[in-house]
Motif scaffolding. Structure first.
Motif, PDB file in Angstrom:
ATOM      1  N   ALA A 156      -9.329  -8.114  -7.853  1.00  0.00           N
ATOM      2  CA  ALA A 156      -8.311  -8.181  -6.810  1.00  0.00           C
ATOM      3  C   ALA A 156      -8.097  -9.598  -6.298  1.00  0.00           C
ATOM      4  CB  ALA A 156      -8.666  -7.255  -5.653  1.00  0.00           C
ATOM      5  N   GLU A 216       2.116  -2.373   4.814  1.00  0.00           N
ATOM      6  CA  GLU A 216       0.721  -2.134   4.474  1.00  0.00           C
ATOM      7  C   GLU A 216       0.576  -2.345   2.981  1.00  0.00           C
ATOM      8  OE1 GLU A 216      -1.699  -1.570   6.612  1.00  0.00           O
ATOM      9  OE2 GLU A 216      -0.309  -1.504   8.316  1.00  0.00           O
ATOM     10  N   ARG A 217      -0.426  -3.076   2.587  1.00  0.00           N
ATOM     11  CA  ARG A 217      -0.622  -3.376   1.170  1.00  0.00           C
ATOM     12  C   ARG A 217      -1.513  -2.344   0.516  1.00  0.00           C
ATOM     13  NH1 ARG A 217      -1.576  -9.152   2.460  1.00  0.00           N
ATOM     14  NH2 ARG A 217       0.508  -9.913   2.863  1.00  0.00           N
ATOM     15  N   ARG A 254       0.502  -2.022  -8.778  1.00  0.00           N
ATOM     16  CA  ARG A 254       0.726  -1.869  -7.339  1.00  0.00           C
ATOM     17  C   ARG A 254       1.251  -3.133  -6.668  1.00  0.00           C
ATOM     18  NH1 ARG A 254      -4.938   1.124  -6.299  1.00  0.00           N
ATOM     19  NH2 ARG A 254      -4.396   3.118  -7.246  1.00  0.00           N
ATOM     20  N   SER A 276      -4.408  -0.974  -2.137  1.00  0.00           N
ATOM     21  CA  SER A 276      -5.669  -1.479  -2.668  1.00  0.00           C
ATOM     22  C   SER A 276      -5.471  -1.788  -4.137  1.00  0.00           C
ATOM     23  CB  SER A 276      -6.751  -0.412  -2.498  1.00  0.00           C
ATOM     24  OG  SER A 276      -7.892  -0.764  -3.231  1.00  0.00           O
ATOM     25  N   TYR A 277      -6.153  -2.788  -4.628  1.00  0.00           N
ATOM     26  CA  TYR A 277      -6.058  -3.120  -6.052  1.00  0.00           C
ATOM     27  C   TYR A 277      -7.260  -2.572  -6.816  1.00  0.00           C
ATOM     28  CZ  TYR A 277      -2.308  -6.080  -4.564  1.00  0.00           C
ATOM     29  OH  TYR A 277      -1.140  -6.528  -4.012  1.00  0.00           O
ATOM     30  N   ARG A 278      -7.996  -1.703  -6.169  1.00  0.00           N
ATOM     31  CA  ARG A 278      -9.145  -1.069  -6.828  1.00  0.00           C
ATOM     32  C   ARG A 278      -8.805   0.397  -7.070  1.00  0.00           C
ATOM     33  NH1 ARG A 278     -10.732  -4.566  -3.060  1.00  0.00           N
ATOM     34  NH2 ARG A 278     -12.203  -6.151  -3.660  1.00  0.00           N
ATOM     35  N   ASP A 304      -0.496 -11.239  -4.079  1.00  0.00           N
ATOM     36  CA  ASP A 304      -0.118 -10.173  -3.152  1.00  0.00           C
ATOM     37  C   ASP A 304       1.335  -9.780  -3.328  1.00  0.00           C
ATOM     38  OD1 ASP A 304      -2.573  -9.950  -1.402  1.00  0.00           O
ATOM     39  OD2 ASP A 304      -2.171 -12.103  -1.345  1.00  0.00           O
ATOM     40  N   SER A 324     -10.902  -4.462 -12.372  1.00  0.00           N
ATOM     41  CA  SER A 324     -10.002  -5.047 -11.388  1.00  0.00           C
ATOM     42  C   SER A 324     -10.624  -6.294 -10.785  1.00  0.00           C
ATOM     43  CB  SER A 324      -9.712  -4.039 -10.274  1.00  0.00           C
ATOM     44  OG  SER A 324      -8.995  -4.641  -9.236  1.00  0.00           O
TER      45      SER A 324
END
Length: 149
Positions: free
Chosen positions: A57, A143-144, A91, A146-148, A62, A55
Motif C-alpha cells: 500500500a 473516504e479512501r 481501488r 483500504s489497499y489490503r 492515492d 499488496s
C-alpha cells in the motif's frame, strides 16, 4: 488530506506536466509523481509490475490522473488493466484528464472503470481551479478504500 498523500500524474506532454505542477503548487496539492508512459505508470503498482498478488500500500498512489494519449499501451489500456485487476490497485481512484472531449471516448473511459472524466481547461486560471477541486474532493472529502485484501 494526509500529508503523505501521493498523486500519480500520467502525462507525456512536458508542457502539460509543468502546467499541472505549477497549478498544484498554487493550491498546496500533495506529493506529485509523474509517469510519461504506461510502462512507467505500472511501476507504481507493485502487484501489476511484478505479477504478485500481495499488496504494498505504501508504494501505491492515492489518486491517479491519467491522460489518454500516452506512449506504450495507451491510457485506455492502462485504465482497463488497473480496474480489471484482482489486485488492490483496482481501488485507486482514476481520473481521466484529457484534451479529448468526444462522447465515445468519455463513455469508453467510464465503461473501463474511470472514476471521473475531466477535460483539460484551456486557460491557466481554470486549470488552477480544476486542480483545487480535485484536491478538495478526491483527497480531502472522500473516504479512501483500504489497499489490503
Amino acid at each position: 488530506m494526509s500529508e503523505e498523500s501521493t498523486v500519480l500524474v500520467v502525462e507525456d506532454n512536458a508542457a502539460d506536466r509543468r502546467l499541472f505542477e505549477e497549478a498544484a503548487a498554487e493550491v498546496a496539492f500533495p506529493n506529485l509523481e509523474f509517469a510519461t508512459t504506461t510502462w512507467e505508470a505500472v511501476e507504481f503498482f507493485p502487484t501489476l509490475s511484478d505479477g504478485s498478488e500481495g499488496s504494498d500500500a505504501a508504494a501505491m498512489p492515492d489518486l491517479l490522473l491519467l491522460d489518454l494519449d500516452i506512449p506504450g499501451e495507451g491510457g485506455m489500456a492502462l485504465l482497463e488493466e488497473l480496474k480489471a485487476s484482482s489486485a488492490p490497485c483496482r481501488r485507486v481512484p482514476i481520473l481521466v484528464l484529457s484534451s479529448e472531449d468526444d462522447q465515445e471516448t468519455i463513455d469508453r473511459a467510464y465503461d473501463l472503470g474511470a472514476n471521473a472524466y475531466l477535460t483539460k481547461p484551456a486557460d491557466y486560471e481554470a486549470y488552477v481551479s480544476l486542480v483545487a477541486e480535485i484536491r478538495d474532493f478526491w483527497l480531502d472529502r472522500i473516504e479512501r478504500p483500504s489497499y489490503r485484501h
